[in-house]
Design an enzyme around this catalytic site. Structure first.
Site, short mmCIF file in Angstrom:
data_model
loop_
_atom_site.label_atom_id
_atom_site.label_comp_id
_atom_site.label_asym_id
_atom_site.label_seq_id
_atom_site.Cartn_x
_atom_site.Cartn_y
_atom_site.Cartn_z
N THR A 99 0.83 -1.03 -0.11
CA THR A 99 -0.35 -0.18 0.00
C THR A 99 0.86 1.16 -0.32
OG1 THR A 99 -1.76 -1.10 1.64
CG2 THR A 99 -1.89 0.96 1.30
N ALA A 105 1.13 -11.70 0.26
CA ALA A 105 0.06 -10.38 0.01
C ALA A 105 0.88 -8.67 0.14
CB ALA A 105 -0.43 -10.37 1.41
N HIS A 106 0.14 -7.59 0.12
CA HIS A 106 0.80 -6.28 0.50
C HIS A 106 1.75 -6.04 1.48
CE1 HIS A 106 -2.70 -4.36 2.06
NE2 HIS A 106 -2.91 -5.73 2.36
N ASN A 107 2.60 -5.78 2.34
CA ASN A 107 3.71 -5.55 2.41
C ASN A 107 4.31 -6.18 3.30
OD1 ASN A 107 1.30 -2.80 1.90
ND2 ASN A 107 3.39 -1.65 3.30
#
Lengths: 348, 348, 348
Positions: B222, B241-243
Site C-alpha cells: 500500500t 500479499a501487500h507489505n
C-alpha cells in the site's frame, strides 16, 4: 442454430408430444427456459419447474407422468441427461470453427514445423525445433518452447506457456495461462543457509485427450518425465510437481496439488484443494475428498478417503461428528471425574 | 553432451571401476538407466536397482560393497548426490545458451534502457523508464512495467507481468505467468455495504538470487515495499500479499499464501498449501508443515509446527492420533458413565 | 506531487499545528516517515512512533493529546484513516494517466469495436465482434475473445484472458493473468472409465465495479451465466467454477475456491484458502474464516463460520481448544477407567 422439434426428435429417436414445427434456437436449464429454448429434466429436484418452465420443449424420461397441466412440449427418451449432453455436443460442434494458417504477427522460428492444417494466432511464439501437429489450434499469445511437440487436434488457449521439450499428445485442451514444463522445485541446502538450484533437465509428457485447466502448472522432471497419461482431466489452478505420474482417466479438481515423485494410478478422483505429499503411490480408483491431505500411500484400489491427514471416508466422518461435540465431551469427562471422586471418598 | 567415463572420473575426482573409454551421453535416474547414461546411488531405498540398472555407470559412495554381480561401471566418490548434482549443473550450463539482443516484434519504450548484453524476446513489452540489466534474459511475451528494474543476469519467463516500479535483483529467476506488483487487496467498507478501493502506491522489491514459481503472485505494498530478500525460493501458485517481508533463504512450497503485513524472518520453510494470517512475525528458521494454518506469531526460532491452527509439530501429531480414535473414545465415555451410574445406584 | 502543509490542511479541513509552508512530497507509514513525508496515526498500536517519526507531518485525531515532545507537525481531523485514504486516492488520481488510442502492434479484428477514448496496448488481441467501451484501458498483451464486451472505464492488466462472449461491466479492474470464461469442469463418465467433455456453452458476466485479482479464474457456465454481481472484489488465485453466482459487494480473499452452481448472496466475506462445495447457497452477510470448508448451505444471514467442515465460529473455537488437549484427555479417560475398575472390584 435453428431446428424444428420434429428434427430434434428424429436426431434423438425421441417420442414427441407437441408441435413438430415449433422452432428451437437455444438450449437452457429448465428453470431458465424461454420461448424457443429446449431444456431437460433428469434430477427429480427440478421436477416442479416442468409445470412452470417457459421452455418450448423439455426432454423427459420415456415413462414420465405429469401430475399437472403442462405448457411445454415433451421429448420422451430413455436417458434425458445423455440426450441433452448429446445435443450440447452437436451445438458445440456447430459453433466450433477450427481455423488454419498462421495469423499475421505470429513468430515462427526457422526450424519450427507447423502443419498446414494447424492454426497459429497472432503474437504466438513457436521456438526453434517445435512441431505443431495437423489441425492443432494455437490461439494468440501462446508460447511453444524449443523442441516442444503439440499433437494433432490439440487446442492451446492464450497465454499458455509450453516450455522447451514438452510433449503434448493429440486432442488435448490446454486452457489459458497454464504453464507446462516449468522447473521442478529442487534446491540443495548449502552450509551457509542458502540454497543451490538443482537443474531440472527432464520433460513433461501429456498423453492424448488430456485437458488442463486455466493457470494450472505442471513442472518438468529433474530427470526423466513428469507424465500425465491418456484422458486425464485437471481443473484450474492445479499444481503438479516434478516427476509426478498421473494415471489415465484420473480427474483432479481445482487448486489441488501433488508433490514431487508421487504416482496416481488410473481413474483416481481428487476433489478441490487436496494436497498429496511427495513420493507416494495412490492405488487405482482412489477417491480423495475436497481439502484432504494425503500423507501416505494407498494400496487397496477404489477406496474413498477424507481429512487432513486422511482416514477412510467413513472413519473420518465419525471423527468429525465427535469433533463437533468435543467441548461438551470435555465437560462430561470433568463431571464423571467428580462423580468418581465422590464414590471414592467414603461418605462418612 | 558426450564425455568418456575417464573424463568424468577426472572431473569428479572419482575412482573409476570400468572402461575409461565408455561414452556417456545422458544422465538418468538409476531405475531409468540405459546404455550411455550415467546414474547415481545415494538413497539406500534404490540399492536393489544397482544390480539391474541399464545405466553404463553409477556414482556410488567410496566404500560401497556390492553384494551381487554388477553390469555397470562404478564411479566412487565421497558424496554421490553432491557429485551428481554437480554434473547436472555442468550439463545445464552447457545447455544454457544465453541470448542477447532485441528480437523482432519486441516493444521497447523510448525511455527504457536495455543493456547491450541483455536479451528481449518477441512480443515482450518494456515500458517507459524500465531498466534491463546486463545479461538479463527477458523471454518472449513478458511485460515489464513503467520504471521497473530487472537486475543483471535475471531470467524472466514468458507471460510474466512485472508491474510498474517493481525492482528485481540480480540473478533472479521468474517463471512463466508470475505476477509481481499487482495491487494489494485493500478496500475500505462504506456505509452502503460497498467497498472503496484503497490505492496501492508502494512497490515490490526482490533482492538477488530470488526464484519465483510459475503463476505465483506478489502484491505491491500500500505504501513502502513488499520485500522478498536474498535467496528466497517460491514454488508455483504462491500468494504473497501487500507489505509482506520474507527473510533471506526462506523457502515456500506450492499454493501457500501469506496475508498482508506479515514478516517471515530468514531461513523459514513452509510446506505446500500453508496459510499465514496477516500482521504476524515468524521467527527465523520456523518450519511449517503442509496445509497448516498459522494464526499467531512465532517467537522462538527454529521450531516446527503443524495443523490448522498450528501447534508444535509433536503436540499436533499427538492430537491427530487421538482424533482418529474419537468415535471410539466417545463410546467409551458413554460406557464409563453407565458403569458409574450402576455404582452410584445402591444395588438394593 | 508536491504540496504545502497549508494546502493539505485546507483540502482535509484539518487544524494544522506546524509551518503551513512545509513541503510534502510523499505519503508514508508512520514508522517509515522521512523528511517531506506525511503520515497518519489511527491504530493506537502505532502511538509510540509519533514521538520518533521522521515524517514532516502526521494526521491525528482532533482530540489527540501528545504525552511527550513532538518533532513533527500535526494535522488534526475527525477520522485520520479516512483522511489519509482520501489523500491516497488523490495521489493515485494524479499518478493515473489514462491512455487512449491503439498502440502499434495491437491486433484489432475487422468487426471489433473500440471506443475512441479507449486504449489498447501493444500485442493485445481484440477478436471478431468484441466491443471495448469508452475510456477502457486494455493494457498490452491482453486477449479479448470473440463477442466479448468490456464496459466503459474498465482496466484490464497484461496477460489477462477474456474468453469469447464474456461480459465485463463498467469500471471493473482485472489484474494480470486472470482468466475469465474458461470452460467449466464438466465431464460425463463413460463405461470404459474415460470421461467425455460436456461442452460449456454459457458465459461469464461481471457487473460494474468488480475487481478480479491476479491469476484468478472464473469458468463460463455450462448453460446460462456464471454471474459476479456489482462491487464484488476477488483477491489473487481465486477459483470460481461454472454457474456460480456471487452476490453484490461480496469479498473473497486469495486462493479460495467456489465449486459449481453455488450461490453467495450479497455482502459475503470469505477468508483466504476457503473451499465451498457445489450447489449450495450462502445467506447474505455470511463470514467464512480462512481455510474453512463449507459443505452445507447457510440459511441465516450474517453469521460467522470456521473449520473444515464449518461450524459456527464460536463452536469451532471451542472444539479447537479441546483438540489441543486431546492427548491429555485420552490419558485422563484411561485413568478414570482404571479408577472405576477398582471401585467395581470388591476390595475384599
Amino acid at each position: 442454430m435453428k431446428f424444428t422439434l420434429g428434427q430434434i426428435a428424429a436426431i434423438l429417436h425421441a417420442k414427441l408430444e407437441g408441435n413438430p414445427e415449433t422452432e428451437i434456437s437455444d438450449l437452457s436449464k429448465i428453470q431458465e427456459g424461454h420461448a424457443g429454448s429446449l431444456s431437460f429434466l433428469a434430477n427429480p429436484k427440478y421436477l416442479p419447474y416442468i409445470y412452470t418452465t417457459q421452455a418450448s420443449a423439455v426432454i423427459v424420461q420415456e415413462d414420465f407422468e405429469p401430475q399437472e397441466a403442462l405448457q411445454t412440449a415433451l421429448l420422451r427418451v430413455k436417458d434425458p441427461y445423455a440426450a441433452f449432453t448429446f445435443l450440447l455436443q452437436k451445438v458445440a460442434e456447430l459453433q466450433r470453427r477450427p481455423k488454419s494458417g498462421i495469423e499475421k504477427h505470429a513468430f515462427i522460428a526457422d526450424s519450427a514445423q507447423v502443419a498446414a492444417s494447424a492454426y497459429v494466432g497472432a503474437f504466438s511464439y513457436i521456438a526453434e525445433g517445435a512441431v505443431i501437429g495437423e489441425g492443432a489450434q494455437i490461439h494468440p499469445q501462446v508460447y511453444i518452447g524449443e523442441g516442444a511437440h503439440i499433437g494433432a487436434g490439440s487446442v492451446i488457449f492464450p497465454h499458455s506457456t509450453i516450455y522447451h521439450q514438452t510433449v503434448v499428445g493429440a486432442n488435448c485442451i490446454i486452457h489459458a495461462g497454464a504453464c507446462i514444463g516449468s522447473d521442478g522445485f529442487g534446491f540443495a541446502p548449502q552450509a551457509d543457509g542458502s540454497f543451490q538450484k538443482i537443474p531440472q533437465l527432464g520433460r513433461v509428457v501429456l498423453e492424448d485427450e488430456v485437458e488442463i485447466g486455466a493457470n494450472s502448472c505442471i513442472d518438468r522432471a529433474t530427470l526423466g518425465d513428469t507424465l500425465v497419461k491418456k484422458g486425464v482431466k485437471l481443473d484450474n489452478l492445479v499444481q503438479i510437481a516434478h516427476n509426478v505420474e498421473i494415471g489415465s482417466n484420473s480427474v483432479i479438481a481445482a487448486q489441488s496439488g501433488i508433490a514431487g515423485s508421487t504416482t496416481l494410478e488410473e481413474n483416481c478422483m481428487l476433489g478441490g484443494q487436496v494436497g498429496v505429499v511427495g513420493h507416494l503411490t495412490l492405488a487405482k480408483g482412489s477417491k480423495i475428498d475436497a481439502q484432504s491431505g494425503v500423507n501416505k500411500s494407498i494400496k487397496e484400489p477404489g477406496q474413498a478417503f477424507r481429512g487432513s491427514p486422511i482416514q477412510l471416508f467413513r472413519d473420518q466422518l465419525r471423527s468429525e461428528m465427535v469433533f463437533r461435540k468435543l467441548a461438551d465431551m470435555y465437560q462430561q469427562m470433568d463431571r464423571l471425574e467428580k462423580r468418581l471422586e465422590e464414590l471414592e471418598s467414603p461418605s462418612i
